[in-house]
Write a protein that holds these residues in place. Structure first.
Motif, PDB file in Angstrom:
ATOM      1  N   GLN A 184       0.840  -1.187   0.000  1.00 41.80           N
ATOM      2  CA  GLN A 184       0.000   0.000   0.000  1.00 41.80           C
ATOM      3  C   GLN A 184       0.881   1.246   0.000  1.00 41.80           C
ATOM      4  N   TYR A 185       0.459   2.243  -0.769  1.00 38.80           N
ATOM      5  CA  TYR A 185       1.179   3.513  -0.789  1.00 38.80           C
ATOM      6  C   TYR A 185       0.863   4.273   0.492  1.00 38.80           C
ATOM      7  N   ARG A 186       1.895   4.777   1.148  1.00 40.06           N
ATOM      8  CA  ARG A 186       1.748   5.550   2.374  1.00 40.06           C
ATOM      9  C   ARG A 186       2.243   6.963   2.121  1.00 40.06           C
ATOM     10  N   LYS A 187       1.311   7.885   2.028  1.00 40.31           N
ATOM     11  CA  LYS A 187       1.634   9.281   1.701  1.00 40.31           C
ATOM     12  C   LYS A 187       2.620   9.883   2.700  1.00 40.31           C
ATOM     13  N   ALA A 188       2.495   9.550   3.968  1.00 38.82           N
ATOM     14  CA  ALA A 188       3.409  10.096   4.977  1.00 38.82           C
ATOM     15  C   ALA A 188       4.862   9.718   4.680  1.00 38.82           C
ATOM     16  N   LEU A 189       5.059   8.577   4.018  1.00 36.23           N
ATOM     17  CA  LEU A 189       6.411   8.111   3.673  1.00 36.23           C
ATOM     18  C   LEU A 189       6.776   8.416   2.226  1.00 36.23           C
TER      19      LEU A 189
ATOM     20  N   ARG B  27       5.941   6.623  -0.313  1.00 36.90           N
ATOM     21  CA  ARG B  27       6.324   5.360  -0.944  1.00 36.90           C
ATOM     22  C   ARG B  27       5.359   4.257  -0.540  1.00 36.90           C
ATOM     23  N   ALA B  28       5.421   3.185  -1.267  1.00 38.76           N
ATOM     24  CA  ALA B  28       4.631   1.997  -0.923  1.00 38.76           C
ATOM     25  C   ALA B  28       5.459   1.106  -0.009  1.00 38.76           C
ATOM     26  N   ILE B  29       4.784   0.472   0.948  1.00 44.28           N
ATOM     27  CA  ILE B  29       5.420  -0.532   1.793  1.00 44.28           C
ATOM     28  C   ILE B  29       4.500  -1.741   1.876  1.00 44.28           C
ATOM     29  N   VAL B  30       5.064  -2.862   2.301  1.00 46.19           N
ATOM     30  CA  VAL B  30       4.314  -4.102   2.456  1.00 46.19           C
ATOM     31  C   VAL B  30       3.997  -4.257   3.945  1.00 46.19           C
TER      32      VAL B  30
ATOM     33  N   LEU C 127       8.027 -16.895   5.706  1.00 44.09           N
ATOM     34  CA  LEU C 127       8.740 -16.197   6.776  1.00 44.09           C
ATOM     35  C   LEU C 127      10.090 -15.692   6.285  1.00 44.09           C
ATOM     36  N   SER C 128      10.824 -16.509   5.546  1.00 39.21           N
ATOM     37  CA  SER C 128      12.147 -16.072   5.067  1.00 39.21           C
ATOM     38  C   SER C 128      12.022 -14.912   4.078  1.00 39.21           C
ATOM     39  N   GLU C 129      10.981 -14.922   3.236  1.00 36.44           N
ATOM     40  CA  GLU C 129      10.769 -13.802   2.319  1.00 36.44           C
ATOM     41  C   GLU C 129      10.437 -12.525   3.094  1.00 36.44           C
ATOM     42  N   ALA C 130       9.615 -12.660   4.138  1.00 33.58           N
ATOM     43  CA  ALA C 130       9.264 -11.494   4.963  1.00 33.58           C
ATOM     44  C   ALA C 130      10.504 -10.937   5.661  1.00 33.58           C
ATOM     45  N   LEU C 131      11.354 -11.802   6.166  1.00 33.55           N
ATOM     46  CA  LEU C 131      12.595 -11.337   6.806  1.00 33.55           C
ATOM     47  C   LEU C 131      13.481 -10.600   5.796  1.00 33.55           C
ATOM     48  N   GLN C 132      13.529 -11.098   4.573  1.00 38.32           N
ATOM     49  CA  GLN C 132      14.296 -10.421   3.521  1.00 38.32           C
ATOM     50  C   GLN C 132      13.680  -9.053   3.209  1.00 38.32           C
ATOM     51  N   TYR C 133      12.354  -8.971   3.164  1.00 46.64           N
ATOM     52  CA  TYR C 133      11.670  -7.692   2.934  1.00 46.64           C
ATOM     53  C   TYR C 133      12.017  -6.677   4.031  1.00 46.64           C
ATOM     54  N   ILE C 134      12.166  -7.162   5.266  1.00 44.29           N
ATOM     55  CA  ILE C 134      12.563  -6.255   6.355  1.00 44.29           C
ATOM     56  C   ILE C 134      13.961  -5.714   6.086  1.00 44.29           C
ATOM     57  N   LYS C 135      14.885  -6.594   5.696  1.00 45.13           N
ATOM     58  CA  LYS C 135      16.250  -6.150   5.380  1.00 45.13           C
ATOM     59  C   LYS C 135      16.256  -5.127   4.251  1.00 45.13           C
ATOM     60  N   GLU C 136      15.390  -5.337   3.259  1.00 42.84           N
ATOM     61  CA  GLU C 136      15.318  -4.441   2.096  1.00 42.84           C
ATOM     62  C   GLU C 136      14.436  -3.213   2.347  1.00 42.84           C
ATOM     63  N   GLN C 137      13.877  -3.126   3.532  1.00 40.89           N
ATOM     64  CA  GLN C 137      12.975  -2.039   3.935  1.00 40.89           C
ATOM     65  C   GLN C 137      11.723  -1.937   3.058  1.00 40.89           C
TER      66      GLN C 137
ATOM     67  N   ILE D 153       9.254  -4.028   3.998  1.00 42.56           N
ATOM     68  CA  ILE D 153       8.476  -4.041   5.237  1.00 42.56           C
ATOM     69  C   ILE D 153       9.212  -3.087   6.165  1.00 42.56           C
ATOM     70  N   TYR D 154       8.484  -2.059   6.626  1.00 40.05           N
ATOM     71  CA  TYR D 154       9.189  -0.982   7.329  1.00 40.05           C
ATOM     72  C   TYR D 154       8.356  -0.366   8.448  1.00 40.05           C
ATOM     73  N   ASP D 155       7.301  -1.064   8.855  1.00 42.06           N
ATOM     74  CA  ASP D 155       6.456  -0.529   9.930  1.00 42.06           C
ATOM     75  C   ASP D 155       6.482  -1.478  11.123  1.00 42.06           C
ATOM     76  N   ALA D 156       6.255  -0.925  12.311  1.00 45.44           N
ATOM     77  CA  ALA D 156       6.401  -1.671  13.559  1.00 45.44           C
ATOM     78  C   ALA D 156       5.438  -2.843  13.686  1.00 45.44           C
ATOM     79  N   LYS D 157       4.169  -2.661  13.307  1.00 44.55           N
ATOM     80  CA  LYS D 157       3.197  -3.742  13.500  1.00 44.55           C
ATOM     81  C   LYS D 157       3.552  -4.962  12.656  1.00 44.55           C
ATOM     82  N   THR D 158       4.030  -4.730  11.444  1.00 45.70           N
ATOM     83  CA  THR D 158       4.376  -5.840  10.560  1.00 45.70           C
ATOM     84  C   THR D 158       5.673  -6.499  11.005  1.00 45.70           C
TER      85      THR D 158
END
Length: 184
Positions: free
Chosen positions: A62-67, A69-72, A151-161, A163-168
């Motif tokens: 989803q695109y987040r206007k505050a950022l 950019r889009a994040i997952v 799970l491994s793909e999600a962890l990679q997304y965190i490294k690549e930012q 996924i960049y929000d606290a709840k996720t």
């Protein structure tokens, strides 16, 4: 009464919007001096860690206007006035992903930014997912792209930012911890 408590002397709502309101507080500090606090009032939200039978995590981009950019993220949404958080979780899961679930479990709740906001997010685990033919529609101003991640793909997304929000990040780390505990 806590010795750290700040006593409200005066408060004023200076903005009221669709999602938040902003209040200005004059407070008396524990040492007797005065200060100001800008506080965002938020109705609260839910976030859903939805797992497929193959143990993939349902995510939305989803695109987040505050950022700017889009994040997952895991599916999430704002509580309506008086709405039960578990009902909100079921509604948001269906609206954002088209899935309904058999099992919904509250994992935790947390304040997102207690230094300036009162937003409380309830995080749920959803299992027993079924894709619904005619699911609830997204809000008219909401656009998402569905993703299913291991799970491994999600962890990679965190490294690549991606996924960049606290709840996720919390949800992904919860799964990582559960996996580690199950291996013992």
């Amino acid at each position: 009464m806590s010795t750290l408590e700040e006593k409200t002397i005066h408060s004023e709502e200076i903005f009221s919007g669709k999602v938040i309101s902003l209040h200005l507080y004059d407070v008396e500090l524990p040492n007797g001096k005065q200060s100001k606090r800008e506080i965002i009032k938020h109705p609260g939200a839910v976030a859903i860690l939805a797992l497929t039978p193959e143990n993939k995590i349902i995510m939305v981009e989803q695109y987040r206007k505050a950022l700017e950019r889009a994040i997952v993220e895991i599916p999430a949404g704002k509580l309506e006035k008086g709405e039960d958080p578990s009902e909100c979780a079921l509604r948001e899961l269906e609206e954002e992903t088209g899935y309904v679930c058999e099992n919904l479990e509250l994992l935790t709740s947390f304040y997102t930014s207690p230094g300036f906001a009162d937003e409380l997010v309830y995080v749920y685990l959803a299992k027993g997912l079924t894709k619904k033919e005619n699911s609830r529609a997204l809000d008219e101003d909401e656009f998402v792209k569905l993703e299913e991640l291991t799970l491994s793909e999600a962890l990679q997304y965190i490294k690549e930012q991606k996924i960049y929000d606290a709840k996720t990040i919390y949800a992904v780390q919860y799964l990582q911890l559960q996996e580690a505990l199950n291996k013992k």
